[in-house]
Design an enzyme around this catalytic site. Sequence first.
Site, PDB file in Angstrom:
ATOM      1  N   SER A 168      -5.342  -4.861  13.536  1.00  0.00           N
ATOM      2  CA  SER A 168      -4.212  -4.170  14.149  1.00  0.00           C
ATOM      3  C   SER A 168      -4.330  -3.754  15.635  1.00  0.00           C
ATOM      4  CB  SER A 168      -3.984  -2.835  13.274  1.00  0.00           C
ATOM      5  OG  SER A 168      -5.215  -1.925  13.307  1.00  0.00           O
ATOM      6  N   HIS A 194      -0.998  -6.727   8.516  1.00  0.00           N
ATOM      7  CA  HIS A 194      -0.175  -7.190   9.775  1.00  0.00           C
ATOM      8  C   HIS A 194      -0.133  -8.906   9.840  1.00  0.00           C
ATOM      9  CE1 HIS A 194       0.125  -3.567  12.309  1.00  0.00           C
ATOM     10  NE2 HIS A 194      -1.119  -3.220  11.741  1.00  0.00           N
ATOM     11  N   LYS A 239       5.700  -3.217   7.044  1.00  0.00           N
ATOM     12  CA  LYS A 239       5.736  -3.637   8.091  1.00  0.00           C
ATOM     13  C   LYS A 239       6.587  -4.875   8.439  1.00  0.00           C
ATOM     14  CE  LYS A 239       1.245  -1.641   9.487  1.00  0.00           C
ATOM     15  NZ  LYS A 239       0.001  -1.745   8.990  1.00  0.00           N
TER      16      LYS A 239
HETATM   17  C1  LIG Z   1      -0.690  -0.444   8.098  1.00  0.00           C
HETATM   18  C2  LIG Z   1      -1.677  -0.740   7.312  1.00  0.00           C
HETATM   19  C3  LIG Z   1      -2.025  -0.256   6.001  1.00  0.00           C
HETATM   20  C4  LIG Z   1      -1.096   0.690   5.482  1.00  0.00           C
HETATM   21  O1  LIG Z   1       0.047   0.334   5.026  1.00  0.00           O
HETATM   22  P1  LIG Z   1       1.121   1.187   4.766  1.00  0.00           P
HETATM   23  O2  LIG Z   1       2.245   0.468   3.590  1.00  0.00           O
HETATM   24  O3  LIG Z   1       1.834   1.912   5.919  1.00  0.00           O
HETATM   25  O4  LIG Z   1       0.684   2.430   3.793  1.00  0.00           O
HETATM   26  C5  LIG Z   1      -3.114  -0.786   5.323  1.00  0.00           C
HETATM   27  N1  LIG Z   1      -3.839  -1.631   5.888  1.00  0.00           N
HETATM   28  C6  LIG Z   1      -3.643  -2.083   7.169  1.00  0.00           C
HETATM   29  C7  LIG Z   1      -4.706  -3.203   7.328  1.00  0.00           C
HETATM   30  C8  LIG Z   1      -2.593  -1.554   7.900  1.00  0.00           C
HETATM   31  O5  LIG Z   1      -2.385  -2.198   9.054  1.00  0.00           O
END
Ligand SMILES: *Cc1c(COP(=O)(O)O)cnc(C)c1O
Length: 400
Positions: free
Chosen positions: A186, A214, A246
């Site tokens: 990320s 992502h 996301k």
């Molecule tokens: C954003 C993210 C999460 C968390 O996801 P949410 O649905 O917002 O709780 C978990 N793992 C990674 C790698 C992320 O980038």
Amino acid sequence: MTTLAPTTLQGRLSSELGRLRDAGLYIRPRVLEAPQRARTRVAGREVVNLASNNYLGFADHPFLKERAERYLREWGAGAGAVRTIAGTLSIHEDFESQLAEFKHTGSALVLQSGFTTNQGVLGSLLQEGDLVVSDELNHASIIDGLRLAKATKRVFKHKDMQDLRRVLAENPTDGLRLVVTDGVFSMDGDIAPLDQIVAIAREYGAVTYVDDAHGSGVLGEQGRGTVHHFGFQHAEDVIQIGTLSKAWGVVGGYAAGPHDLRDLLINRARPFLFSTGHPPAVVGALSAAIELVQADPSFMERLWDNTRYFKAELQRLGFDTFGSETPITPVIFGEAEAAFEASRQLLERGVFAVGLGFPTVPRGLARIRNIVTAEHTRDDLDAALAAYQQVGRDMGVIGG
Ligand SMILES: *Cc1c(COP(=O)(O)O)cnc(C)c1O
């Protein structure tokens, strides 16, 4: 009678907040004064939004909102119980089948968020005597999930295959061996070398666990994710975790893999057992999202066109985008103060992009993280690039 004076609530709050401020880690969230779109409003200004994870522009898309409204009308406002007691509606299971079919896996289970999914899966799958090997840059929710696991935990250097091999060789066990990696990282926007990771994992009899938060909706045919991008979607020794918060624009997390994985999670994953499932509107919007990306290839095309254009133009202006391979586009400013100052100046010029410094990223590599979406027009990106050029020159980060 004790003579010790207890810590007061106010004492604890003030000392902790003071420590955060002193360390430069104190956060005050920016507030969006309009919906989550490519152009929105922040601090009273119309801005080009480069700060969201809304890759496909689905968060405020009419197709998702209409389905959410319909499910709300037909199925109600809430699920009414945890999934294992009375909170599983047929729309929940229908969506999970839709998701498993989309991911080409035997099954999928949806949990409240990506965060709780990592907690639920890592917490229920791993036992004492197992080995987990985790990339050093893995997401906080993986780290927290591993805290719940009694397994032996080891870290390998970021995407360093020699180090992964070393750690597996040095820690033999007759328990389950699990290699854990983000699909797309990320902070840098780089892709995990899953072809090599899965091959090495197999050499040592290990299962590969990919958190594709992502990568889902971004990589692979029709956004099926990093595992699909590398062709491992049918593998029985690969577990896919992801978020529905996301690219899919709503909220939620999923675990996709063999049928028995879903069965075990239903019986063991504590967020599934002890926390209420998604309300119907969420399920509706999500089913529309998975349908839309398959029906209309232009979302993925625009996402990648915009990604290539924005990255190439930033590089042409002289910025360092740190080898990113995905829509996550870092622009390196060096020290945290410089990144935060650049973010403030960009906002004044109508660009919303967030600065990140130590400890979120290494010292000296403070950056602004831009995320390009399918919804940005060429005009949006050109406006952002003009602001970047001005700020970069004013701050002496680029020449001209
Ligand atoms: C954003 C993210 C999460 C968390 O996801 P949410 O649905 O917002 O709780 C978990 N793992 C990674 C790698 C992320 O980038």
